[in-house]
Write an enzyme that holds these catalytic residues in place. Structure first.
Site, short mmCIF file in Angstrom:
data_model
loop_
_atom_site.label_atom_id
_atom_site.label_comp_id
_atom_site.label_asym_id
_atom_site.label_seq_id
_atom_site.Cartn_x
_atom_site.Cartn_y
_atom_site.Cartn_z
N TYR A 1 0.60 -1.03 0.09
CA TYR A 1 -0.08 -0.16 -0.11
C TYR A 1 0.88 1.44 0.00
CZ TYR A 1 1.01 0.35 5.18
OH TYR A 1 1.37 0.14 6.10
N HIS B 1 -9.52 -6.46 9.81
CA HIS B 1 -8.48 -6.03 9.16
C HIS B 1 -7.52 -7.01 8.05
CE1 HIS B 1 -5.65 -2.96 8.62
NE2 HIS B 1 -4.43 -3.46 8.91
N ASP C 1 -6.40 2.17 10.45
CA ASP C 1 -5.83 1.83 9.18
C ASP C 1 -6.59 1.24 8.02
OD1 ASP C 1 -4.29 1.19 11.57
OD2 ASP C 1 -2.68 0.72 10.49
N ARG D 1 -0.16 7.99 13.30
CA ARG D 1 -0.53 7.68 11.87
C ARG D 1 -1.85 6.82 11.77
NH1 ARG D 1 4.21 5.58 9.98
NH2 ARG D 1 3.89 3.36 10.05
N GLY E 1 -4.12 9.37 11.38
CA GLY E 1 -3.81 9.83 9.88
C GLY E 1 -4.47 9.18 8.79
#
Length: 417
Positions: free
Chosen positions: A78, A172, A183, A257, A260
């Site tokens: 990714y 996930h 994520d 992150r 993020g």
């Protein structure tokens, strides 16, 4: 705690790079990795915008796009897709064929003539693997190659088979049962929405868009901390993981992150979600709440964000580049798209200026480096990752991680508009 620590860790960036250490004359970095100078014949012009300077630096560091995540052999991963998204936008803006070639060669290398994707294994049901599909959506629209269509159909079939929580939230990975991670929203939903916008019609499209919005609804329901407005890294519906709180199923910390990724997921999905979809207003509300929470933990002195967001003053915590770049991109894009009022621009700008002042170094050949990137962090697995504060602050720090350089390019493009 004094932000400037005596102990500075230096991580070299790869065998591609040689030469002397280039230090930043600004505020000293703490708990950090700085990049090595790259010897190259061509200088990167300093009069170009930051977006192009960073992309050209990445192309010199990693001559093939599959190398972007420090991969030694071609790997479907990714982080590559984020840098290549920047390359796509820069190609559209400048017409520079070098940028297009970088993207196109990646597709050629990674997808065989029969549509098989190198190193991709559908049976793992790893949501991370969908994000790179955005590169193929771009290339298929440009080049109309049958092999890209086949590869895209395979990736889309992963969504149909992806294991889910009891409320329909994507796990996930197959090996991380019953778990939703922040994520995963970035890894799965923009691709799912982008694919749907191109290939699906009528009831099929509506069903897909409803499914996409439901992923955000479930994240807000299960991972949001109502007190701070921040979101925890992950949630285990079964409460079986060592990292999961036995009552809530939540992991113990707010990782920069992870937050993020979630912000980028919201602003990018809105590119494809129809204007009249009822889920749009909910995602816009989530986005505002999210940005308000992120602003509250922004470091006042530098404009940056800490690796563990709400523990800025604690020993070992550091101002981190990937999360900071993602927050700036999310906020600036949201302002540009009028999802947020103009008042949020000041916070985005402060963050962006902080990145350039404290985290960017430029060597004598014009190569731009983004320093102090957390290389990787996750939960569970083997060796087991506990999600504690100590865990997050002790993961490797390096320069020029694509999970930072990609969002920095995208943020720069938003500022350059």
């Amino acid at each position: 705690m004094n932000k400037i620590q005596n102990h500075i860790k230096i991580f070299t960036i790869t065998a591609l790079c040689s030469g002397t250490f280039f230090s930043c004359a600004q505020k000293p970095l703490h708990h950090s990795g700085e990049a090595k100078t790259v010897t190259t014949t061509e200088k990167i012009p300093v009069n170009l915008p930051w977006s192009q300077r960073m992309l050209l630096s990445e192309m010199k560091r990693f001559p093939e796009a599959w190398m972007l995540d420090y991969n030694k052999t071609p790997k479907w991963s990714y982080p590559t897709a984020i840098v290549l998204e920047g390359a796509e936008r820069l190609f559209e803006q400048t017409g520079n064929q070098e940028y297009y070639q970088y993207i196109s060669t990646f597709g050629e290398t990674m997808v065989k003539e029969d549509g098989t994707i190198l190193s991709y294994d559908l049976s793992k049901y790893n949501i991370d693997m969908l994000n790179c599909g955005n590169v193929l959506l771009y290339l298929f629209q440009k080049e109309k190659k049958e092999k890209y269509l086949k590869a895209l159909q395979t990736l889309r079939s992963q969504i149909d088979g992806q294991p889910r929580t009891s409320e329909g939230g994507f796990w996930h990975k197959q090996i991380y049962p019953n778990q939703m991670w922040l994520d995963g929203l970035y890894m799965g939903e923009p691709f799912y929405a982008h694919y749907t916008s191109i290939f699906s019609k009528g009831a099929d499209a509506e069903k897909a868009y409803n499914d996409i919005v439901n992923q955000f609804d479930l994240i807000q329901k299960h991972l949001l901390d109502k007190k701070t407005g921040l979101l925890y890294h992950a949630w285990d519906e079964s409460r079986e993981q060592q990292w999961a709180d036995k009552k809530t199923g939540l992991s113990p910390n707010f990782w920069s992150r992870a937050m993020g990724w979630y912000g980028m997921a919201m602003v990018d999905v809105l590119d494809y979600l129809p204007q009249n979809h009822p889920g749009r207003t909910r995602i816009l509300a989530y986005l505002k709440s999210y940005c308000d929470a992120v602003i509250k933990v922004q470091d006042q002195e530098t404009g940056l964000w800490y690796q563990v967001l709400d523990k800025g003053g604690e020993k070992g915590n550091y101002l981190e580049a990937t999360g900071s770049s993602m927050f700036v991109y999310t906020m600036k894009k949201a302002v540009n798209k009028k999802y947020l009022p103009k008042s949020y621009d000041a916070y985005a700008k402060k963050g962006y200026n902080g990145i350039i002042k404290h985290l960017i170094t430029v060597d004598e050949n014009g190569m731009v480096n983004l320093n102090r990137c957390c290389a990787v962090a996750g939960l569970g697995g083997n060796p087991y990752r506990s999600g504690t504060y100590e865990y997050y602050i002790n993961e490797e720090i390096r320069s020029n991680d694509p999970k930072g350089t990609g969002p920095f390019i995208l943020a720069s493009l938003e500022f350059e508009k």
